[in-house]
Structures are given as structure tokens and as C-alpha cells.
Motif scaffolding. Structure first.
Motif, PDB file in Angstrom:
ATOM      1  N   HIS A   1      11.129  -7.339 -11.072  1.00  0.00           N
ATOM      2  CA  HIS A   1      12.224  -7.499 -10.026  1.00  0.00           C
ATOM      3  C   HIS A   1      12.426  -6.271  -9.517  1.00  0.00           C
ATOM      4  N   LYS A   2      12.438  -5.112 -10.177  1.00  0.00           N
ATOM      5  CA  LYS A   2      12.611  -3.663  -9.324  1.00  0.00           C
ATOM      6  C   LYS A   2      11.707  -3.389  -8.580  1.00  0.00           C
ATOM      7  N   ALA A   3      10.247  -3.726  -8.912  1.00  0.00           N
ATOM      8  CA  ALA A   3       9.077  -3.520  -8.225  1.00  0.00           C
ATOM      9  C   ALA A   3       9.203  -4.292  -7.188  1.00  0.00           C
ATOM     10  N   GLU A   4       9.552  -5.593  -6.976  1.00  0.00           N
ATOM     11  CA  GLU A   4       9.722  -6.203  -5.673  1.00  0.00           C
ATOM     12  C   GLU A   4      10.705  -5.506  -4.827  1.00  0.00           C
ATOM     13  N   GLN A   5      11.805  -5.034  -5.517  1.00  0.00           N
ATOM     14  CA  GLN A   5      12.711  -4.523  -4.574  1.00  0.00           C
ATOM     15  C   GLN A   5      12.365  -3.254  -3.926  1.00  0.00           C
ATOM     16  N   GLU A   6      11.235  -2.635  -4.631  1.00  0.00           N
ATOM     17  CA  GLU A   6      10.924  -1.461  -3.934  1.00  0.00           C
ATOM     18  C   GLU A   6       9.997  -1.605  -3.048  1.00  0.00           C
TER      19      GLU A   6
ATOM     20  N   LEU B   1      10.223   1.040   4.233  1.00  0.00           N
ATOM     21  CA  LEU B   1      10.407   0.720   5.358  1.00  0.00           C
ATOM     22  C   LEU B   1       9.398   1.538   6.487  1.00  0.00           C
ATOM     23  N   LEU B   2       9.242   0.883   7.588  1.00  0.00           N
ATOM     24  CA  LEU B   2       8.390   1.486   8.511  1.00  0.00           C
ATOM     25  C   LEU B   2       9.232   2.326   9.299  1.00  0.00           C
ATOM     26  N   LEU B   3       9.027   3.788   9.121  1.00  0.00           N
ATOM     27  CA  LEU B   3       9.751   4.785   9.676  1.00  0.00           C
ATOM     28  C   LEU B   3       9.533   4.739  11.303  1.00  0.00           C
ATOM     29  N   LEU B   4       8.172   4.690  11.539  1.00  0.00           N
ATOM     30  CA  LEU B   4       7.747   4.858  12.906  1.00  0.00           C
ATOM     31  C   LEU B   4       6.231   4.228  13.212  1.00  0.00           C
ATOM     32  N   ALA B   5       5.918   3.517  13.932  1.00  0.00           N
ATOM     33  CA  ALA B   5       4.572   3.136  14.246  1.00  0.00           C
ATOM     34  C   ALA B   5       4.501   3.567  15.791  1.00  0.00           C
ATOM     35  N   LEU B   6       3.283   4.280  15.764  1.00  0.00           N
ATOM     36  CA  LEU B   6       2.859   4.907  17.386  1.00  0.00           C
ATOM     37  C   LEU B   6       1.645   3.955  17.652  1.00  0.00           C
ATOM     38  N   ASP B   7       1.799   3.406  18.908  1.00  0.00           N
ATOM     39  CA  ASP B   7       0.965   2.642  19.589  1.00  0.00           C
ATOM     40  C   ASP B   7      -0.298   3.359  20.108  1.00  0.00           C
TER      41      ASP B   7
ATOM     42  N   GLU C   1       0.883  -1.302  -0.060  1.00  0.00           N
ATOM     43  CA  GLU C   1       0.061   0.037  -0.069  1.00  0.00           C
ATOM     44  C   GLU C   1       0.905   1.071  -0.070  1.00  0.00           C
ATOM     45  N   ALA C   2       1.950   1.274   0.968  1.00  0.00           N
ATOM     46  CA  ALA C   2       2.545   2.529   0.909  1.00  0.00           C
ATOM     47  C   ALA C   2       3.472   2.570  -0.246  1.00  0.00           C
ATOM     48  N   ALA C   3       4.087   1.577  -0.816  1.00  0.00           N
ATOM     49  CA  ALA C   3       5.045   1.782  -2.083  1.00  0.00           C
ATOM     50  C   ALA C   3       4.359   2.259  -3.255  1.00  0.00           C
ATOM     51  N   LEU C   4       2.891   1.829  -3.039  1.00  0.00           N
ATOM     52  CA  LEU C   4       2.058   2.145  -4.514  1.00  0.00           C
ATOM     53  C   LEU C   4       1.588   3.538  -4.269  1.00  0.00           C
ATOM     54  N   GLN C   5       1.414   3.832  -3.128  1.00  0.00           N
ATOM     55  CA  GLN C   5       1.055   5.445  -2.804  1.00  0.00           C
ATOM     56  C   GLN C   5       2.191   6.242  -3.153  1.00  0.00           C
ATOM     57  N   MET C   6       3.392   6.059  -2.803  1.00  0.00           N
ATOM     58  CA  MET C   6       4.293   6.678  -2.604  1.00  0.00           C
ATOM     59  C   MET C   6       5.083   6.994  -4.257  1.00  0.00           C
ATOM     60  N   LEU C   7       5.026   5.926  -4.836  1.00  0.00           N
ATOM     61  CA  LEU C   7       5.473   5.670  -6.310  1.00  0.00           C
ATOM     62  C   LEU C   7       4.368   6.392  -7.160  1.00  0.00           C
TER      63      LEU C   7
ATOM     64  N   GLN D   1       0.677  -2.434 -10.988  1.00  0.00           N
ATOM     65  CA  GLN D   1       0.944  -1.102 -11.099  1.00  0.00           C
ATOM     66  C   GLN D   1       2.244  -0.551 -10.842  1.00  0.00           C
ATOM     67  N   ILE D   2       2.796  -0.813  -9.677  1.00  0.00           N
ATOM     68  CA  ILE D   2       4.071  -0.534  -9.494  1.00  0.00           C
ATOM     69  C   ILE D   2       5.223  -0.803 -10.263  1.00  0.00           C
ATOM     70  N   ALA D   3       5.242  -2.197 -11.042  1.00  0.00           N
ATOM     71  CA  ALA D   3       5.822  -2.505 -12.063  1.00  0.00           C
ATOM     72  C   ALA D   3       5.802  -1.642 -13.419  1.00  0.00           C
ATOM     73  N   ALA D   4       4.492  -1.279 -13.429  1.00  0.00           N
ATOM     74  CA  ALA D   4       4.304  -0.514 -14.787  1.00  0.00           C
ATOM     75  C   ALA D   4       4.798   0.876 -14.493  1.00  0.00           C
TER      76      ALA D   4
END
Length: 294
Positions: free
Chosen positions: A239-244, A249-255, A208-214, A229-232
Motif C-alpha cells: 500500500h505504501k508502494a502504491e502511494q509512493e 509528481l511531474l515537476l516540469l515537462a518541456l515540449d 519508472e521515476a519512483a523506482l529510480q528515485m527510491l 521492487q518499490i514494495a521491497a
């Protein structure tokens, strides 16, 4: 990647809990994270310490972030990165400066308006407590707590774990949870985690995050569609999409936390994501925020 000390600790705990059958899997999947825990209620006598809730310490020249309606965002946390120097943290973060986290209205639960600010040490010399505006995006008033960091091992949670690799005739998921508890050294004062696994039921937060940011496209809860969609976007390079996705990364999770006043919907978790290449470049202007609640 785990440090040598944490790798040794992982092997020791796996043996103690008799999970040798899953050792290879855990060595490959356990992430090196950072947890921030409540230390004491903030008294604001000293500016520039790590804090969650309350008011931020900001230089006079830094404007308070606004949401799309022009309303001041709600301050969540300031994390002094030099306080991580004694930890076995990932080398991805800058070694100095402060990260600030602000959020807008937390509805809907995806693509939440937010702001992550990064200020270098020289920019913090004139920083002092900045009282929050009377009205911010969230109506709640959060109590400020000093927080301290520790390096942790973050195993796959219930949304990410491969059950077939950790469970067998002699080991069930409850025993795996016991191992996870020891790996993370979790306690009731933990407020936040960096670079671990986000809370979720489906293990798809990075997609979800990668799709939105890219691409800016809305996630439809299909991993396959997201990857297409990421590969497109990456000129058809699967392969680059999988690496993306791996490099999201989870920069911060606030409980959620009653003492601070955090309650993300039904006691859920607020999550900030960043692309690895942006993190390495010290670029915190392109992040993603979402919320998980059961």
C-alpha cells in the motif's frame, strides 16, 4: 485536487461536450496544472523573470552545474515562483524564489543527468545574466523567451486515459480530445507544463521515476516488477508502494519547440519528476529526468 473554480469549469465543459457519462471519472482524474507559454523574446534588460531557453540569471556565488564528465550542463529554464501567486496553483510549490533546470546529454532517454536548483528571493538579489559556457552538454543553442504562467486543468492523455470510461456508442476518442483541448486551453505558445500528465504511450512514467528515485534500479518496462521492487524497498508494504507512485509528481515537462530550438529526439518531451514529500520540504536535490519521443 482541483480548486472550486476549476471544478465548476470542468462540470460546465463536460456538459457542453455531452460527456456526462464520464463526469465522475474526470472529476477524479483531471489534475490541476500550470502551463508556461511564450510571451516575448528575452532582451535581458531585467533580471529575475521567468524564462525558457537562453541564459540564466544567477548570483555570482552559484556555480554552474557540471555533468559527470565535468562538462557544464545546458540551461533550460528559470521559473519565478512568485509569478504563480495569482494562479490557482497547487500549494505544493514554495511561494517565492526561483527554480532552475539544467540538463546533461539526453541519451539514453532514461535517468538523464540533470540539475534542478532552487534559490530563495534573498539569494536572487544579486542575480544577473550569466552567459552560458562556450561548450555545454548539449550542442544546441536555445533562444531565450520570457514566459508567463496560467492555471490549467490537465486531463489524462492517450497514455493514461481509461478508454472504456470516456468512449461509448456516442463518443469516440477524437471527441474526448476536443474536450481535452478546451480543458487545457492549449495553444501553440505553450512550452511547458507542471503537475499534469507526462506524454507517453504506456502511462507508466511515474513507476519508472519512483523506482529510480527510491531504489536506483533500472526500469525494465514492467509495472509489476517495479511495484515489487518499490514494495521491497519499503519493507514489503504494498500500500505504501502504491502511494509512493501516486506521490511521484511531474515537476516540469518541456515540449519540443522550433522557435526556442528544443527538439527532444523526434519532437518529443523532456520530463522532470519529484517525490511529493521532497517538494513539500523544498528539496529539489533528488529528482528524476527522462525523455519521451514517439
Amino acid at each position: 485536487m482541483l480548486s472550486e473554480n476549476l471544478k465548476n469549469r470542468l462540470g460546465q465543459l463536460v456538459c457542453e461536450h455531452q460527456f456526462e457519462h464520464a463526469l465522475d471519472y474526470l472529476q477524479a482524474s483531471v489534475r490541476q496544472g500550470i502551463r508556461w507559454s511564450k510571451k516575448e523574446i528575452e532582451n535581458y534588460r531585467e533580471a529575475g523573470a521567468s524564462r525558457i531557453g537562453g541564459d540564466p540569471d544567477l548570483p555570482a556565488g552559484v556555480e554552474w552545474p557540471l555533468d559527470s564528465e565535468g562538462t557544464p550542463m545546458t540551461f533550460l529554464a528559470q521559473l519565478r515562483l512568485s509569478e504563480l501567486a495569482a494562479q490557482e496553483e497547487s500549494s505544493l510549490l514554495p511561494k517565492e524564489g526561483m527554480l532552475y533546470f539544467f540538463v546533461g546529454v539526453d541519451e539514453p532517454a532514461y535517468n538523464i543527468e540533470h540539475k534542478v536548483l532552487y534559490l530563495r528571493d534573498e539569494e536572487l538579489e544579486e542575480a544577473h545574466r550569466r552567459l552560458a559556457p562556450e561548450q555545454t552538454s548539449l550542442e544546441e543553442q536555445f533562444k531565450g523567451y520570457r514566459v508567463e504562467a496560467r492555471s490549467t486543468m490537465e486531463p489524462p492523455n492517450y497514455g493514461y486515459v481509461d478508454y472504456e470510461l470516456v468512449e461509448d456508442e456516442e463518443h469516440d476518442y477524437e471527441q474526448y480530445e476536443d474536450l481535452c483541448f478546451e480543458l487545457t486551453e492549449a495553444n501553440s505558445n505553450d512550452l511547458a507544463v507542471m503537475f499534469g500528465y507526462p506524454a507517453t504511450q504506456h502511462g507508466d512514467c511515474e513507476y519508472e521515476a519512483a523506482l529510480q528515485m527510491l531504489t536506483g534500479a533500472e526500469y525494465n518496462y514492467s509495472v509489476q516488477d517495479a511495484m515489487k521492487q518499490i514494495a521491497a524497498h519499503l519493507k514489503g508494504d504494498a500500500h505504501k508502494a502504491e502511494q509512493e507512485v501516486r506521490d511521484t509528481l511531474l515537476l516540469l515537462a518541456l515540449d519540443s519547440d522550433q522557435e526556442v530550438g528544443f527538439c527532444w529526439w523526434d519532437a518529443g518531451e523532456l520530463q522532470f519528476f519529484i517525490r511529493k514529500q521532497d517538494l513539500l520540504a523544498g528539496n529539489f536535490s533528488h529528482t528524476y529526468c527522462s525523455l519521451y519521443s514517439s
